[in-house]
Design a protein around this motif. Sequence first.
Motif, PDB file in Angstrom:
ATOM      1  N   UNK A  16       0.858  -1.180   0.000  1.00  0.00           N
ATOM      2  CA  UNK A  16       0.000   0.000   0.000  1.00  0.00           C
ATOM      3  C   UNK A  16       0.893   1.229   0.000  1.00  0.00           C
ATOM      4  N   UNK A  17       0.442   2.258  -0.690  1.00  0.00           N
ATOM      5  CA  UNK A  17       1.216   3.483  -0.787  1.00  0.00           C
ATOM      6  C   UNK A  17       0.491   4.603  -0.043  1.00  0.00           C
ATOM      7  N   UNK A  18       1.281   5.522   0.505  1.00  0.00           N
ATOM      8  CA  UNK A  18       0.743   6.592   1.341  1.00  0.00           C
ATOM      9  C   UNK A  18       1.318   7.938   0.915  1.00  0.00           C
ATOM     10  N   UNK A  19       0.429   8.933   0.828  1.00  0.00           N
ATOM     11  CA  UNK A  19       0.850  10.302   0.538  1.00  0.00           C
ATOM     12  C   UNK A  19       1.251  10.963   1.849  1.00  0.00           C
ATOM     13  N   UNK A  20       2.349  11.685   1.833  1.00  0.00           N
ATOM     14  CA  UNK A  20       2.744  12.468   2.992  1.00  0.00           C
ATOM     15  C   UNK A  20       2.535  13.937   2.641  1.00  0.00           C
ATOM     16  N   UNK A  21       1.714  14.610   3.429  1.00  0.00           N
ATOM     17  CA  UNK A  21       1.401  16.010   3.186  1.00  0.00           C
ATOM     18  C   UNK A  21       1.989  16.893   4.280  1.00  0.00           C
ATOM     19  N   UNK A  22       2.480  18.050   3.892  1.00  0.00           N
ATOM     20  CA  UNK A  22       2.842  19.093   4.851  1.00  0.00           C
ATOM     21  C   UNK A  22       1.642  20.025   4.958  1.00  0.00           C
ATOM     22  N   UNK A  23       1.352  20.471   6.177  1.00  0.00           N
ATOM     23  CA  UNK A  23       0.191  21.320   6.428  1.00  0.00           C
ATOM     24  C   UNK A  23       0.638  22.742   6.747  1.00  0.00           C
ATOM     25  N   UNK A  24      -0.068  23.698   6.205  1.00  0.00           N
ATOM     26  CA  UNK A  24       0.244  25.107   6.441  1.00  0.00           C
ATOM     27  C   UNK A  24      -0.112  25.503   7.874  1.00  0.00           C
ATOM     28  N   UNK A  25       0.645  26.429   8.417  1.00  0.00           N
ATOM     29  CA  UNK A  25       0.306  27.046   9.701  1.00  0.00           C
ATOM     30  C   UNK A  25       0.755  28.501   9.634  1.00  0.00           C
ATOM     31  N   UNK A  26       0.414  29.268  10.652  1.00  0.00           N
ATOM     32  CA  UNK A  26       0.714  30.698  10.641  1.00  0.00           C
ATOM     33  C   UNK A  26       2.047  31.053  11.288  1.00  0.00           C
ATOM     34  N   UNK A  27       2.820  30.059  11.714  1.00  0.00           N
ATOM     35  CA  UNK A  27       4.053  30.328  12.448  1.00  0.00           C
ATOM     36  C   UNK A  27       5.293  29.865  11.680  1.00  0.00           C
ATOM     37  N   UNK A  28       5.255  28.674  11.121  1.00  0.00           N
ATOM     38  CA  UNK A  28       6.422  28.118  10.438  1.00  0.00           C
ATOM     39  C   UNK A  28       6.795  29.002   9.247  1.00  0.00           C
ATOM     40  N   UNK A  29       8.066  29.338   9.148  1.00  0.00           N
ATOM     41  CA  UNK A  29       8.494  30.218   8.064  1.00  0.00           C
ATOM     42  C   UNK A  29       8.549  29.477   6.728  1.00  0.00           C
ATOM     43  N   UNK A  30       8.387  30.240   5.676  1.00  0.00           N
ATOM     44  CA  UNK A  30       8.486  29.673   4.327  1.00  0.00           C
ATOM     45  C   UNK A  30       9.885  29.108   4.094  1.00  0.00           C
ATOM     46  N   UNK A  31      10.886  29.777   4.614  1.00  0.00           N
ATOM     47  CA  UNK A  31      12.268  29.330   4.453  1.00  0.00           C
ATOM     48  C   UNK A  31      12.488  27.967   5.102  1.00  0.00           C
ATOM     49  N   UNK A  32      11.876  27.756   6.281  1.00  0.00           N
ATOM     50  CA  UNK A  32      12.030  26.471   6.958  1.00  0.00           C
ATOM     51  C   UNK A  32      11.332  25.365   6.175  1.00  0.00           C
ATOM     52  N   UNK A  33      10.164  25.659   5.628  1.00  0.00           N
ATOM     53  CA  UNK A  33       9.454  24.655   4.823  1.00  0.00           C
ATOM     54  C   UNK A  33      10.310  24.265   3.615  1.00  0.00           C
TER      55      UNK A  33
END
Length: 96
Positions: A16-33
Motif C-alpha cells: 500500500x502506498x501513502x501520501x505524505x502532506x505538509x500542512x500550512x500554519x501561521x508560524x512556520x516560516x516559508x524558508x524552513x518549509x
Amino acid sequence: MPKVKTLEKTKLDEPKMFKLLLLNDDVTTMEFVIEVLMDIFHFDLEKASALMLEIHYHGSGVCGVFTEEIALSKQRQVQNAAKIANFPLKTRIEEE
C-alpha cells in the motif's frame, strides 16, 4: 526414485502506498518549509519553492508517495526538525 520438490510460485501484492502532506500554519516560516523539502524530501530549490507556495496558498501539499514505513520515517524526520527549530509544522499521511 527420490521425490523432487517444486517451488510454489507466490504472488506478492504491491505494498500500500501513502501520501505524505505538509500542512500550512501561521508560524512556520516559508524558508524552513523549503529547507525541510530540500533536506528530507530531496527537492531542488525550484521545486521546493513551488511546493511551499502550494502549501501556503492551499493549506497543504503532497511531498511524496511512499510505502507506509518510509512515510512514517519521513514524518518523524519532519517532526524532529520542526521541534528542534521550534516550529509547529505538521504532517498528515493518507492512504493513496
